[in-house]
Enzyme design. Structure first.
Site, short mmCIF file in Angstrom:
data_model
loop_
_atom_site.label_atom_id
_atom_site.label_comp_id
_atom_site.label_asym_id
_atom_site.label_seq_id
_atom_site.Cartn_x
_atom_site.Cartn_y
_atom_site.Cartn_z
N ASP A 6 0.60 7.83 -3.93
CA ASP A 6 0.85 7.07 -2.71
C ASP A 6 0.03 5.78 -2.80
O ASP A 6 -1.17 5.78 -2.54
CB ASP A 6 0.42 7.90 -1.49
N ASN A 9 -1.62 -0.02 1.15
CA ASN A 9 -2.00 -1.43 1.20
C ASN A 9 -3.39 -1.69 0.64
O ASN A 9 -3.66 -2.76 0.08
CB ASN A 9 -1.92 -1.94 2.64
N THR A 10 -4.30 -0.72 0.80
CA THR A 10 -5.69 -0.97 0.40
C THR A 10 -6.19 -0.06 -0.71
O THR A 10 -7.19 -0.38 -1.36
CB THR A 10 -6.63 -0.81 1.61
N LYS A 13 -3.77 6.86 -3.32
CA LYS A 13 -4.07 8.28 -3.26
C LYS A 13 -3.19 9.00 -4.28
O LYS A 13 -2.04 8.64 -4.49
CB LYS A 13 -3.79 8.84 -1.86
N ALA A 94 9.09 3.25 2.50
CA ALA A 94 9.11 4.51 1.73
C ALA A 94 7.96 5.42 2.12
O ALA A 94 8.11 6.65 2.09
CB ALA A 94 9.06 4.19 0.23
N ASP A 95 6.82 4.84 2.49
CA ASP A 95 5.69 5.68 2.89
C ASP A 95 5.96 6.39 4.20
O ASP A 95 5.63 7.58 4.37
CB ASP A 95 4.40 4.85 2.97
N ARG A 96 6.59 5.69 5.15
CA ARG A 96 6.96 6.35 6.42
C ARG A 96 7.98 7.46 6.18
O ARG A 96 7.90 8.54 6.77
CB ARG A 96 7.52 5.32 7.40
#
Length: 238
Positions: A6, A9-10, A13, A94-96
């Site tokens: 994953d 933005n920062t 993981k 895609a993360d949502r």
């Protein structure tokens, strides 16, 4: 072994899954991807990336070094029992989408899926698995920094949450929290209009610890909800 990634933005993981459980998890800065040390050989890499092309290139290089095929996870109209309610499903981050799929695998009832990171997303998931819609707002840290950067006299605050703040640092901290909590609570009301049976707020992300004590809603904290979704997708397609 499935390596789930994953790339936010920062930071990035990762989790290593053997199709029944997580064997290891970790967090690295984007620039640390190349030196990622894994405890077991990898057969597949499934990745979600919202961090841009440079990070994508580093993930591709990692997959090559592991001699493992890389599958980019993208939003679709339906997946793993979840239906995408966006008019154009590919526009959903895609993360949502991965978080919604992870949430559905962990909770069968109606839910509000809250990802509290650089941005905060608040997504309603129906009991039937349909994504009903959601919000995107600045994360807590981004709210604080924006105030400090775009005003002449407000500091980058490190105050405490207070219902009725009486100093500037507490006012900024409490304002960011009140704004986020209010968005969650208003979305919870909208999500519960038809039914509240089994409703939960599923809360994940780096700012979850700051939000959780102040949410007066049925709550379940879940670490690494995007990774949970990626592992579910990978297992279902194997």
């Amino acid at each position: 072994m499935i390596l789930c990634i994953d790339a936010g933005n920062t930071r990035l993981k990762w989790g290593l899954h053997d199709r029944s459980r997580w064997l290891a998890k970790g967090v690295v800065a984007h620039e640390g991807i190349a030196t990622l040390a894994l405890p077991a050989p990898v057969q597949r890499v499934v990745a979600c990336n919202v961090a841009g092309n440079a990070v994508a290139g580093q993930i591709e290089a990692l997959a090559r070094s592991l001699a493992a095929p890389l599958e980019w996870f993208v939003s679709s109209a339906a997946c793993c029992g979840v239906t995408n309610g966006y008019g154009r499903p590919e526009q959903l981050g895609a993360d949502r989408w991965a978080a919604l799929i992870g949430a559905r695998g962990l909770h069968a009832g109606p839910a509000l899926v809250v990802m509290a990171g650089t941005a905060t997303t608040v997504d309603a998931l129906g009991a039937d698995g349909r994504f009903l819609g959601g919000l995107i707002l600045p994360g807590l840290e981004l709210m604080r920094r924006t105030l400090a950067r775009n005003t002449a006299s407000l500091p980058e605050a490190r105050g405490r949450y207070q219902e009725l703040p009486t100093n500037t640092d507490d006012a900024i901290e409490s304002g960011a929290l009140h704004a986020t909590l209010g968005a969650i609570e208003r979305m919870a009301k909208a999500a519960c209009r038809s039914t509240s049976a089994g409703f939960r707020v599923l809360l994940s992300g780096g700012a979850a610890e700051a939000l959780a004590p102040h949410l007066d809603l049925p709550l379940r904290r879940i670490d690494d909800l995007v990774l949970e979704g990626l592992s579910r997708v990978a297992i279902s397609s194997s």
